[in-house]
Design a protein around this motif. Sequence first.
Motif: not given
Lengths: 173, 173, 173
Positions: A166, B105, B128-130, B140-141, B144-145, B148-149, B151-152, B155, C131-132
């Motif tokens: 993260a 975003e 966590e999916v990435g 799906a991609r 994931r992006d 992940g964005f 989560n960052q 966090a 985690s995927g």
Amino acid sequence: MNNKVLVTGGCRSGKSRHALELANRIPGDNRIFIATLNPLDKEMEDRVHRHRTERSDTWHTVEEPLLLAEALDHKASAADVILVDCLTLWVTNLLMAHEEPALIESRVKALAETIRKIDCPLFLVTNEVGSGIVPENRLARLFRDQAGFCNQVVAMACDQVIWMVAGLPVKVK
Amino acid sequence: MNNKVLVTGGCRSGKSRHALELANRIPGDNRIFIATLNPLDKEMEDRVHRHRTERSDTWHTVEEPLLLAEALDHKASAADVILVDCLTLWVTNLLMAHEEPALIESRVKALAETIRKIDCPLFLVTNEVGSGIVPENRLARLFRDQAGFCNQVVAMACDQVIWMVAGLPVKVK
Amino acid sequence: MNNKVLVTGGCRSGKSRHALELANRIPGDNRIFIATLNPLDKEMEDRVHRHRTERSDTWHTVEEPLLLAEALDHKASAADVILVDCLTLWVTNLLMAHEEPALIESRVKALAETIRKIDCPLFLVTNEVGSGIVPENRLARLFRDQAGFCNQVVAMACDQVIWMVAGLPVKVK
């Protein structure tokens, strides 16, 4: 001195950004960015463009999809710092070029030897791709194996290994 | 004081249970559980039911699949503690509602602002999916992006981030 | 004394090798390796063969795809050390044998009970598979759930849990 650093993590975990931040702390004018990605479509181009915007003009970009150890060896003597992004795409490129698993593994080992040999501060970005379910596609399984092997061998050759969660760095070596 | 906590991890890593345990330590009668999942089938309903059984009657459940920042802002002033489960489903819902990546975003950034602004102790669960192989499916991609964005960014807004492995908490911030 | 150890991580993260290294430090002649994999094809056979080559002749291999708790219980009294590789394949085998989720969960709990009960030093290898991205296939989702549940329950029964990243051990318990 931790001058060979591997940064790993999942997709969009902040790997590239963190590796760049670490590499930017190294002084010097001769800064080499080795990109392993040859963008094949618009989506890839957008990602390359976003990453390139995040780097400043102080970085000189070299594109090397296949001969990574050779490029590293060639650039290391004159460079102040090298950033490689990323190893997983490099392994992908080798598989796409129909290289045999044994040849890919020997390339990975040669890369690790080069990492150990060069003096230049080096930051390498890689991906965690093996924590999902086992893929049904045989090539995808082979890719997971090769990418995981590459991460292990390169991690052994590096002084420091960082796992991103993260956007946060977790030091694992 | 760690009163904004993000709990992340893979599927069935014990995230929801751990976040609930942490949240249950906060005293007070006004306990708000914000569920982002609108169960669409029997499998999802079973999961919701299992989680609801794990919580006690002391929690008041609010379902908010889309306007998470707004719900958080609205509930925070009167609540003693808020538990949000989970951010990944929220991002999924936004994608399913055909929101553009740029809009998603901006919603994620607005959520982070709200997290920083409110005083109420807050626990957020995410996924966590990435860390699997790159999916062949374009949506799906994109997911994931975006996940992940999210989560960052979240966090960064939290005081504490916990990564769950096999039911065990690893503090990463 | 950490004599029940669970080693988890993604594909090709060095789990089997690390667990073997730890187990090899335990002295004694009666060394039991419990393999849960019944190789179904050439690819699986190659992996089994590679792992078998990595172990030395001092290990006696027992194949037990289904009745793992029973095998453990049976072997523990006379063994100096037991290494189980791996739990994720065991869960796969139970699913392939068309066992109901509730039955699989009770087998997992029985395994945890056996782990707690036996005196023999024990090393267990498992996989991170959650985690995927969420798989589209229903059986794959069920597998992820069961494998994650197994990891949590067994982690609770063990004295030590190790998470492997790029071949490096991270102690999480």
